[in-house]
Design a protein around this motif. Sequence first.
Motif, short mmCIF file in Angstrom:
data_model
loop_
_atom_site.label_atom_id
_atom_site.label_comp_id
_atom_site.label_asym_id
_atom_site.label_seq_id
_atom_site.Cartn_x
_atom_site.Cartn_y
_atom_site.Cartn_z
N PRO A 70 0.83 -1.21 0.00
CA PRO A 70 0.00 0.00 0.00
C PRO A 70 0.87 1.26 0.00
N GLY A 71 0.30 2.33 -0.51
CA GLY A 71 1.00 3.62 -0.53
C GLY A 71 1.19 4.12 -1.95
N SER A 72 1.65 5.34 -2.05
CA SER A 72 1.83 6.01 -3.33
C SER A 72 3.02 5.41 -4.09
N GLN A 73 2.81 5.08 -5.37
CA GLN A 73 3.85 4.47 -6.20
C GLN A 73 3.46 4.52 -7.66
N THR A 74 4.38 4.09 -8.51
CA THR A 74 4.14 4.07 -9.95
C THR A 74 4.23 2.63 -10.44
N LEU A 75 3.20 2.23 -11.20
CA LEU A 75 3.21 0.92 -11.86
C LEU A 75 3.57 1.14 -13.33
N ASP A 76 4.53 0.39 -13.84
CA ASP A 76 4.85 0.41 -15.26
C ASP A 76 4.12 -0.77 -15.90
N ILE A 125 -6.01 1.49 -17.77
CA ILE A 125 -6.90 1.91 -16.70
C ILE A 125 -6.71 0.96 -15.52
N VAL A 126 -6.37 1.50 -14.36
CA VAL A 126 -6.21 0.70 -13.15
C VAL A 126 -7.36 1.03 -12.22
N ARG A 127 -8.06 0.00 -11.76
CA ARG A 127 -9.21 0.14 -10.86
C ARG A 127 -8.91 -0.62 -9.57
N GLY A 128 -9.56 -0.19 -8.54
CA GLY A 128 -9.47 -0.93 -7.29
C GLY A 128 -10.27 -2.21 -7.40
N GLY A 129 -9.68 -3.29 -6.93
CA GLY A 129 -10.39 -4.56 -6.84
C GLY A 129 -10.72 -4.77 -5.38
N SER A 130 -10.09 -5.77 -4.76
CA SER A 130 -10.27 -5.95 -3.33
C SER A 130 -9.36 -5.00 -2.55
N ALA A 131 -8.37 -4.40 -3.21
CA ALA A 131 -7.64 -3.25 -2.65
C ALA A 131 -8.34 -2.01 -3.17
N ARG A 132 -8.28 -0.93 -2.42
CA ARG A 132 -9.03 0.28 -2.80
C ARG A 132 -8.12 1.32 -3.43
N GLY A 169 -8.09 -2.42 3.63
CA GLY A 169 -8.97 -2.21 4.77
C GLY A 169 -8.32 -2.69 6.06
N SER A 170 -8.91 -2.30 7.19
CA SER A 170 -8.37 -2.75 8.47
C SER A 170 -8.46 -4.27 8.55
N ASN A 171 -7.43 -4.90 9.05
CA ASN A 171 -7.33 -6.35 9.16
C ASN A 171 -7.32 -7.06 7.81
N GLN A 172 -7.08 -6.33 6.74
CA GLN A 172 -6.98 -6.93 5.41
C GLN A 172 -5.50 -7.13 5.09
N LEU A 173 -5.11 -8.36 4.82
CA LEU A 173 -3.71 -8.67 4.57
C LEU A 173 -3.28 -8.47 3.12
N ASP A 174 -4.23 -8.62 2.20
CA ASP A 174 -3.89 -8.42 0.79
C ASP A 174 -5.13 -8.03 0.00
N GLY A 175 -4.91 -7.58 -1.23
CA GLY A 175 -5.98 -7.19 -2.13
C GLY A 175 -5.43 -7.10 -3.54
N THR A 183 -3.58 -9.45 -16.14
CA THR A 183 -2.92 -9.75 -14.88
C THR A 183 -3.30 -8.70 -13.85
N GLU A 184 -3.66 -9.13 -12.67
CA GLU A 184 -3.98 -8.18 -11.59
C GLU A 184 -2.73 -7.93 -10.76
N VAL A 185 -2.68 -6.77 -10.15
CA VAL A 185 -1.57 -6.43 -9.26
C VAL A 185 -1.98 -6.80 -7.85
N LEU A 186 -1.14 -7.57 -7.18
CA LEU A 186 -1.40 -7.98 -5.80
C LEU A 186 -0.82 -6.94 -4.86
N VAL A 187 -1.65 -6.44 -3.97
CA VAL A 187 -1.23 -5.49 -2.95
C VAL A 187 -1.19 -6.24 -1.62
N VAL A 188 0.01 -6.26 -0.99
CA VAL A 188 0.22 -7.03 0.23
C VAL A 188 0.60 -6.08 1.35
N ALA A 189 -0.04 -6.27 2.51
CA ALA A 189 0.28 -5.43 3.68
C ALA A 189 1.73 -5.69 4.10
#
Length: 160
Positions: A72-78, A95-102, A126-132, A153-159
């Motif tokens: 999580p946090g501000s970053q750039t995806l290539d 176009i990048v949209r939020g899935g289970s991560a917001r 979200g709180s207590n959410q480990l990935d999205g 391909t989706e991007v996995l966001v991991v806490a």
Amino acid sequence: MLDSKSDTSDSKAGVGSFLDDRRAIEGLPVRLVIALVVGVASLSVMMGMIGDIDGLSSTEIDAQPQPEVTTPGSQTLDVAVVDPDGNRVSDATVIVRGGSARLDGLATAKSDSDGIASVDVSPTLGSNQLDGTLSIDVKPPAGSDFVDERGNTEVLVVAE
């Protein structure tokens, strides 16, 4: 002057001889099968020619994000936009949209001449959410024969 009675008897004799001739009935199925095979072969050749017309065929493009796993946090995806042969596609909109991560809204970018779109995102969990996940869609360049109908391909966001 013709006698109508003799015309009738001649036509009955012709029909009678045809009805007694079994060869016409035996040859009919073979002729139908031959006509069917020739018709199907002709149809397949015509469909092949139609499929080669540029306006009627389309090519699927795909998005290849880097990194595929992030935090999580501000970053750039290539995101590389590629065709089935691995060639890069320029002027496509990613176009990048939020899935289970917001995400706050959508994040978009256009692919450059190298086929890379740099998308600034700031995913949150979200709180207590480990990935999205973040989902990626591609809008092909205008006037091209590219489409994006399959999932990318989706991007996995991991806490952390």
